[in-house]
Scaffold this motif. Structure first.
Motif, PDB file in Angstrom:
ATOM      1  N   GLY A 133     -16.306   8.451   3.588  1.00  0.00           N
ATOM      2  CA  GLY A 133     -16.427   9.890   3.791  1.00  0.00           C
ATOM      3  C   GLY A 133     -16.466  10.583   2.447  1.00  0.00           C
ATOM      4  N   TYR A 134     -16.940  11.808   2.458  1.00  0.00           N
ATOM      5  CA  TYR A 134     -17.146  12.579   1.224  1.00  0.00           C
ATOM      6  C   TYR A 134     -16.311  13.849   1.270  1.00  0.00           C
ATOM      7  CZ  TYR A 134     -21.220   9.658   0.257  1.00  0.00           C
ATOM      8  OH  TYR A 134     -22.030   8.594  -0.008  1.00  0.00           O
ATOM      9  N   LEU A 145      -6.847  -8.783   2.795  1.00  0.00           N
ATOM     10  CA  LEU A 145      -5.531  -9.423   2.647  1.00  0.00           C
ATOM     11  C   LEU A 145      -5.172 -10.195   3.920  1.00  0.00           C
ATOM     12  CD1 LEU A 145      -3.624  -6.594   0.732  1.00  0.00           C
ATOM     13  CD2 LEU A 145      -4.253  -8.843  -0.151  1.00  0.00           C
ATOM     14  N   GLY A 160       0.817  -1.206   0.000  1.00  0.00           N
ATOM     15  CA  GLY A 160       0.000   0.000   0.000  1.00  0.00           C
ATOM     16  C   GLY A 160       0.852   1.258   0.000  1.00  0.00           C
ATOM     17  N   ALA A 161       0.583   2.159  -0.962  1.00  0.00           N
ATOM     18  CA  ALA A 161       1.315   3.438  -1.029  1.00  0.00           C
ATOM     19  C   ALA A 161       0.382   4.603  -0.743  1.00  0.00           C
ATOM     20  CB  ALA A 161       1.991   3.595  -2.389  1.00  0.00           C
ATOM     21  N   GLY A 162      -0.469   4.458   0.292  1.00  0.00           N
ATOM     22  CA  GLY A 162      -1.188   5.608   0.823  1.00  0.00           C
ATOM     23  C   GLY A 162      -0.234   6.352   1.744  1.00  0.00           C
ATOM     24  N   HIS A 209      -6.198   3.702  10.895  1.00  0.00           N
ATOM     25  CA  HIS A 209      -6.028   5.094  11.334  1.00  0.00           C
ATOM     26  C   HIS A 209      -7.293   5.933  11.219  1.00  0.00           C
ATOM     27  CE1 HIS A 209      -1.969   3.605  10.626  1.00  0.00           C
ATOM     28  NE2 HIS A 209      -1.544   4.538  11.448  1.00  0.00           N
ATOM     29  N   PRO A 235     -10.286   8.327  10.881  1.00  0.00           N
ATOM     30  CA  PRO A 235     -10.420   9.713  10.426  1.00  0.00           C
ATOM     31  C   PRO A 235      -9.157  10.546  10.610  1.00  0.00           C
ATOM     32  CG  PRO A 235     -11.486   9.421  12.549  1.00  0.00           C
ATOM     33  CD  PRO A 235     -10.975   8.069  12.152  1.00  0.00           C
ATOM     34  N   VAL A 285       0.017   6.225   4.838  1.00  0.00           N
ATOM     35  CA  VAL A 285       0.538   5.363   5.915  1.00  0.00           C
ATOM     36  C   VAL A 285       1.658   4.456   5.397  1.00  0.00           C
ATOM     37  CG1 VAL A 285      -0.094   3.499   7.511  1.00  0.00           C
ATOM     38  CG2 VAL A 285      -1.575   5.500   7.281  1.00  0.00           C
ATOM     39  N   GLY A 286       1.448   3.805   4.243  1.00  0.00           N
ATOM     40  CA  GLY A 286       2.473   2.910   3.698  1.00  0.00           C
ATOM     41  C   GLY A 286       3.731   3.663   3.292  1.00  0.00           C
ATOM     42  N   PRO A 345      -9.994   3.590   7.050  1.00  0.00           N
ATOM     43  CA  PRO A 345      -9.872   2.295   7.742  1.00  0.00           C
ATOM     44  C   PRO A 345     -10.117   2.488   9.244  1.00  0.00           C
ATOM     45  CG  PRO A 345      -7.703   3.135   7.096  1.00  0.00           C
ATOM     46  CD  PRO A 345      -8.700   4.177   6.685  1.00  0.00           C
ATOM     47  N   ALA A 401     -14.882  18.388   3.758  1.00  0.00           N
ATOM     48  CA  ALA A 401     -14.780  16.922   3.804  1.00  0.00           C
ATOM     49  C   ALA A 401     -15.337  16.434   5.122  1.00  0.00           C
ATOM     50  CB  ALA A 401     -13.320  16.495   3.673  1.00  0.00           C
ATOM     51  N   GLY A 431      -7.581  17.132   5.098  1.00  0.00           N
ATOM     52  CA  GLY A 431      -6.328  17.876   5.168  1.00  0.00           C
ATOM     53  C   GLY A 431      -6.001  18.436   6.543  1.00  0.00           C
ATOM     54  N   VAL A 484       4.559  -2.055  -2.654  1.00  0.00           N
ATOM     55  CA  VAL A 484       3.721  -2.631  -3.711  1.00  0.00           C
ATOM     56  C   VAL A 484       2.363  -1.941  -3.663  1.00  0.00           C
ATOM     57  CG1 VAL A 484       2.689  -4.745  -4.601  1.00  0.00           C
ATOM     58  CG2 VAL A 484       4.909  -4.837  -3.471  1.00  0.00           C
ATOM     59  N   TRP A 536      -3.973  10.917   8.057  1.00  0.00           N
ATOM     60  CA  TRP A 536      -3.010  11.930   7.593  1.00  0.00           C
ATOM     61  C   TRP A 536      -2.246  12.456   8.807  1.00  0.00           C
ATOM     62  CZ3 TRP A 536       0.371  14.703   5.407  1.00  0.00           C
ATOM     63  CH2 TRP A 536       0.360  16.092   5.259  1.00  0.00           C
TER      64      TRP A 536
HETATM   65  C1  FAD Z   1     -13.659  12.298   3.728  1.00  0.00           C
HETATM   66  C2  FAD Z   1     -12.408  12.041   4.510  1.00  0.00           C
HETATM   67  C3  FAD Z   1     -11.817  13.069   5.218  1.00  0.00           C
HETATM   68  C4  FAD Z   1     -10.680  12.840   5.968  1.00  0.00           C
HETATM   69  N1  FAD Z   1     -10.070  13.882   6.599  1.00  0.00           N
HETATM   70  C5  FAD Z   1      -8.930  13.685   7.315  1.00  0.00           C
HETATM   71  C6  FAD Z   1      -8.304  14.776   7.959  1.00  0.00           C
HETATM   72  O1  FAD Z   1      -8.733  15.930   7.860  1.00  0.00           O
HETATM   73  N2  FAD Z   1      -7.190  14.498   8.700  1.00  0.00           N
HETATM   74  C7  FAD Z   1      -6.686  13.249   8.828  1.00  0.00           C
HETATM   75  O2  FAD Z   1      -5.702  13.071   9.549  1.00  0.00           O
HETATM   76  N3  FAD Z   1      -7.241  12.203   8.187  1.00  0.00           N
HETATM   77  C8  FAD Z   1      -8.353  12.388   7.436  1.00  0.00           C
HETATM   78  N4  FAD Z   1      -8.966  11.345   6.810  1.00  0.00           N
HETATM   79  C9  FAD Z   1      -8.437   9.985   7.030  1.00  0.00           C
HETATM   80  C10 FAD Z   1      -7.262   9.656   6.128  1.00  0.00           C
HETATM   81  O3  FAD Z   1      -7.517  10.085   4.805  1.00  0.00           O
HETATM   82  C11 FAD Z   1      -7.012   8.140   6.136  1.00  0.00           C
HETATM   83  O4  FAD Z   1      -6.923   7.668   7.462  1.00  0.00           O
HETATM   84  C12 FAD Z   1      -5.710   7.810   5.429  1.00  0.00           C
HETATM   85  O5  FAD Z   1      -5.717   8.317   4.112  1.00  0.00           O
HETATM   86  C13 FAD Z   1      -5.469   6.305   5.385  1.00  0.00           C
HETATM   87  O6  FAD Z   1      -4.256   6.106   4.723  1.00  0.00           O
HETATM   88  P1  FAD Z   1      -3.778   4.652   4.333  1.00  0.00           P
HETATM   89  O7  FAD Z   1      -2.451   4.806   3.712  1.00  0.00           O
HETATM   90  O8  FAD Z   1      -3.941   3.747   5.502  1.00  0.00           O
HETATM   91  O9  FAD Z   1      -4.871   4.157   3.279  1.00  0.00           O
HETATM   92  P2  FAD Z   1      -5.013   4.502   1.729  1.00  0.00           P
HETATM   93  O10 FAD Z   1      -4.655   5.904   1.461  1.00  0.00           O
HETATM   94  O11 FAD Z   1      -6.345   4.016   1.315  1.00  0.00           O
HETATM   95  O12 FAD Z   1      -3.888   3.614   1.066  1.00  0.00           O
HETATM   96  C14 FAD Z   1      -3.988   2.206   0.956  1.00  0.00           C
HETATM   97  C15 FAD Z   1      -3.340   1.826  -0.350  1.00  0.00           C
HETATM   98  O13 FAD Z   1      -3.311   0.399  -0.454  1.00  0.00           O
HETATM   99  C16 FAD Z   1      -3.527   0.088  -1.807  1.00  0.00           C
HETATM  100  N5  FAD Z   1      -4.027  -1.289  -1.908  1.00  0.00           N
HETATM  101  C17 FAD Z   1      -5.190  -1.784  -1.420  1.00  0.00           C
HETATM  102  N6  FAD Z   1      -5.305  -3.091  -1.724  1.00  0.00           N
HETATM  103  C18 FAD Z   1      -4.188  -3.427  -2.395  1.00  0.00           C
HETATM  104  C19 FAD Z   1      -3.731  -4.635  -2.984  1.00  0.00           C
HETATM  105  N7  FAD Z   1      -4.451  -5.762  -2.931  1.00  0.00           N
HETATM  106  N8  FAD Z   1      -2.532  -4.625  -3.609  1.00  0.00           N
HETATM  107  C20 FAD Z   1      -1.776  -3.490  -3.688  1.00  0.00           C
HETATM  108  N9  FAD Z   1      -2.177  -2.322  -3.151  1.00  0.00           N
HETATM  109  C21 FAD Z   1      -3.360  -2.280  -2.511  1.00  0.00           C
HETATM  110  C22 FAD Z   1      -4.568   1.102  -2.260  1.00  0.00           C
HETATM  111  O14 FAD Z   1      -4.568   1.222  -3.677  1.00  0.00           O
HETATM  112  C23 FAD Z   1      -4.116   2.347  -1.548  1.00  0.00           C
HETATM  113  O15 FAD Z   1      -3.283   3.171  -2.337  1.00  0.00           O
HETATM  114  C24 FAD Z   1     -10.111  11.535   6.034  1.00  0.00           C
HETATM  115  C25 FAD Z   1     -10.678  10.498   5.295  1.00  0.00           C
HETATM  116  C26 FAD Z   1     -11.830  10.744   4.538  1.00  0.00           C
HETATM  117  C27 FAD Z   1     -12.427   9.610   3.732  1.00  0.00           C
END
Ligand code: FAD
Length: 418
Positions: free
Chosen positions: A276-277, A261, A7-9, A381, A383, A11-12, A358, A313, A45, A29, A386
């Protein structure tokens, strides 16, 4: 050690950066064609160091009141037959009491404060331009209950050394002139210099670029099909298409998709997607956009300005992994933004987005080793992903490489749900 991060969000990518910094060989990956294109793409944000979990004492009552309202700030689709939602929901409700709320808020606050400092350090040292703003946050309250919570938060913030003050209606408009029209509709508010805002996607991309320069390999467009396991460990990461990657350690940081997974590897993790929107509008030369970050506590909408864009948001919809927007909820998001800042931007050009947070039932992230000895979690993580990503990555890297943990890892350990 060769670590594969799934995962390259935000967090990753943060985990990859800190693992590399600690000396590991790292491969990321990612199914999408770049970093930060899922939940980290168009979120609120806000980097909030004093937010509590969604599981709060007043939430069950509010949920009942909101039942059946398509534009409710928290929408549970109760007649959906989804065992994962029900088992998660029971744990979530069990945390909706004053004692657990206070305990969860304290450990969430600890990692948020640590993480915000790490994020600022990375932004400065790596010269990442995420359109960061330090103008402060104005939380708007509608009900006496919200004002009481704001008063309690003011005390906590001041005790922790942050500048914070309660405002009446006139004070709201004086603090943020762009709220002059909207202020009379609110009971009051809280101004706090407790956090900042920035575009999480721009930051994720900037950090991924820096990680790549530091030697992290990124495999984009590579979807993980499953984790191969044997004798209590992960033996390989199998990709769609047949290739299997070998690693000494694997980090599951795939956001809401970590659940599937993990399940295929025999692990149940209590994370559920919270949809979320967001709606982003170009300011297009209008002079009614705010400088400060603004939160409408009643509508659960977070507003931030990123240069010449304004974004609203928030809200939470528990309805599985389907990202399809509800037209009513999308329209309500932009309507709230327009009500707050009628001259804030070109609303006809709004870009709508949904993301799946998540969510763990107690609001704390899951960071640490799993029952499979070389599989580590960095997810849940909710809401605040980030806000918490950089701190989580540093903590995880220390745990994985035998370094000294920068904060007590126990409250975030995945095995607390056993
Ligand atoms: C509307 C909204 C508002 C928010 N506002 C805030 C805020 O103001 N402040 C704050 O701190 N947080 C906020 N958040 C929360 C924050 O956006 C999330 O907690 C954060 O983005 C999670 O990051 P992540 O890297 O865990 O997940 P993600 O960003 O979802 O990254 C996971 C990655 O894994 C990849 N992946 C999934 N399955 C596979 C697979 N099988 N193989 C390979 N890759 C895979 C995906 O493509 C994705 O790129 C908000 C969220 C939402 C929806």
């Amino acid at each position: 050690m060769h670590a594969i991060v799934l995962g390259a969000g935000i967090v990753g990518v943060s985990a990859a950066w800190f693992l590399r910094e600690a000396g590991a060989e790292v491969t990321v990956v990612e199914a999408r064609e770049g970093a930060g294109l899922e939940t980290s793409f168009a979120n609120g944000g806000h980097i909030s160091v004093a937010s509590g979990p969604w599981a709060a004492p007043d939430v069950p009552g509010k949920m009942l009141k909101w039942l059946g309202r398509e534009d409710a700030p928290l929408l549970l689709r109760p007649f959906r037959w989804d065992p994962a939602l029900w088992s998660w929901g029971v744990r979530f409700l069990a945390n909706c009491n004053a004692r657990d709320y206070a305990a969860n808020a304290a450990v969430i606050g600890a990692i948020c404060r640590f993480s915000a400092a790490e994020t600022a350090r990375l932004r400065d040292t790596l010269a990442i331009d995420d359109q960061n703003s330090l103008a402060g946050t104005l939380t708007l309250c509608t009900t006496p209950g919200e004002m009481a919570s704001a008063a309690a938060k003011e005390k906590r913030l001041v005790a922790s050394g942050f500048e914070a003050r309660l405002l009446d209606r006139a004070g709201i408009a004086a603090a943020e002139p762009a709220l002059a029209d909207a202020a009379p509709r609110y009971a009051g508010g809280l101004f706090a210099k407790d956090g900042e805002t920035g575009d999480a996607w721009k930051f994720t991309q900037g950090l991924a670029d820096a990680a790549e320069r530091a030697g992290v390999r990124f495999r984009y467009g590579a979807k993980v099909a499953r984790l191969a396991t044997a004798s209590g460990a992960v033996t390989g990461v199998a990709l769609d298409g047949g290739e299997t990657l070998a690693a000494d350690a694997v980090v599951l940081a795939a956001g809401s998709w970590s659940v599937q997974l993990a399940a295929a590897a025999g692990l149940r993790i209590p994370v559920y997607p919270g949809k979320g929107y967001s709606a982003t509008v170009p300011i297009s030369g209008r002079n009614g956009a705010p400088q400060m970050a603004v939160v409408d506590e009643h509508a659960k909408i977070y507003v931030a300005r990123f240069g010449d864009r304004l974004r609203a948001a928030g809200t939470l919809e528990l309805a599985g992994w389907d990202k399809t927007p509800s037209p009513t909820r999308a329209a309500a998001t932009v309507a709230t933004l327009k009500r707050l800042f009628p001259e804030g931007g070109d609303f006809a050009q709004a870009t709508h987005w949904t993301g799946l947070r998540p969510m763990s039932p107690d609001g704390r992230p899951l960071i640490g080793r799993t029952a499979l000895r070389n599989l580590w979690l960095d997810t849940g993580h909710g809401p605040l992903g980030w806000t918490m990503a950089a701190g989580s990555g540093r903590l995880l890297a220390a745990l994985m490489t035998g370094g000294s943990p920068p904060l007590d890892p126990a409250p975030y350990a995945p095995d607390r749900f056993r």
